[in-house]
Scaffold this motif. Sequence first.
Motif, short mmCIF file in Angstrom:
data_model
loop_
_atom_site.label_atom_id
_atom_site.label_comp_id
_atom_site.label_asym_id
_atom_site.label_seq_id
_atom_site.Cartn_x
_atom_site.Cartn_y
_atom_site.Cartn_z
N ALA A 115 0.83 -1.20 0.00
CA ALA A 115 0.00 0.00 0.00
C ALA A 115 0.86 1.25 0.00
CB ALA A 115 -0.93 0.00 1.22
N VAL A 116 2.01 1.17 0.69
CA VAL A 116 2.95 2.30 0.71
C VAL A 116 3.82 2.30 -0.54
CG1 VAL A 116 4.90 3.33 1.93
CG2 VAL A 116 3.01 2.34 3.23
N GLU B 127 3.09 8.46 -6.59
CA GLU B 127 3.07 9.92 -6.72
C GLU B 127 4.00 10.57 -5.70
OE1 GLU B 127 0.05 8.86 -3.58
OE2 GLU B 127 0.72 8.07 -5.52
N ARG B 128 4.50 9.78 -4.76
CA ARG B 128 5.41 10.29 -3.73
C ARG B 128 6.85 9.94 -4.06
NH1 ARG B 128 2.33 11.75 0.75
NH2 ARG B 128 0.21 10.93 0.79
N GLU C 2 12.12 8.79 -1.02
CA GLU C 2 12.46 9.07 0.37
C GLU C 2 11.20 9.18 1.23
OE1 GLU C 2 14.48 9.94 3.90
OE2 GLU C 2 15.20 9.10 2.01
N GLU C 3 10.17 9.82 0.69
CA GLU C 3 8.92 9.96 1.44
C GLU C 3 8.27 8.60 1.64
OE1 GLU C 3 4.74 12.53 1.34
OE2 GLU C 3 6.14 12.60 -0.36
N ARG C 4 8.29 7.76 0.62
CA ARG C 4 7.72 6.42 0.75
C ARG C 4 8.51 5.59 1.75
NH1 ARG C 4 7.89 3.80 -4.60
NH2 ARG C 4 8.93 5.64 -5.42
#
Length: 204
Positions: free
Chosen positions: A81-82, A87-88, A91-93
């Motif tokens: 799911a992550v 779209e991210r 690093e954010e994921r």
Amino acid sequence: MAELEALIAKGRKHGARKRVILLQAARLFVERGYDLTGIDDIGAAAGVSGPAVYKHFAGKQAILIALIELSIERLREGSRAVLESREREPEERLVMLVNWFAAFALENQELMLILQGELPRLPEEDRRRLVGRMREVREEWAALLAEARPGLSALGAQIAVTSVMGMVTPVIAARLGGETALVREHLRAQMLAVLRADRFREKG
């Protein structure tokens, strides 16, 4: 245990009675140990006779396999799911993945302890199958880490991910105490420290 019950409830093949049996078996396996827990113990905890447990599971080992299958499937679902949030930025994921894993581990301590402690004892065919599923999860994590850390080798990414996924269970087993939120924050910070350690580069 509330989260464990919710996870078990997601399994379509498990009816209400099966959910109760699995829930209580997980608790007993952690509290007493797998070897010291009998079918009669599980039945009594679930409010049925020992023989009645066999209406739902072939035996104690089948219960253990069902619990491990559920724990791995939840890990796969939560991770993907992550990971699929394209779209991210990587690093954010990566941060999102660590946040999710730390929360999941602490909310499902019985699952984590059973998964790490009992997986090696399964029959070879089941063990190979479930180890393969866990390997898929680690490889997906490692691919994201390599994307977020271009200077990190594939081997380095695999070692870092394996280290991070393995550090949670000893903390849970140690029963260190403290507020769950504080423990989660420490775990999160230390997992990110490992995954962000740019010094893990192979020298040419």
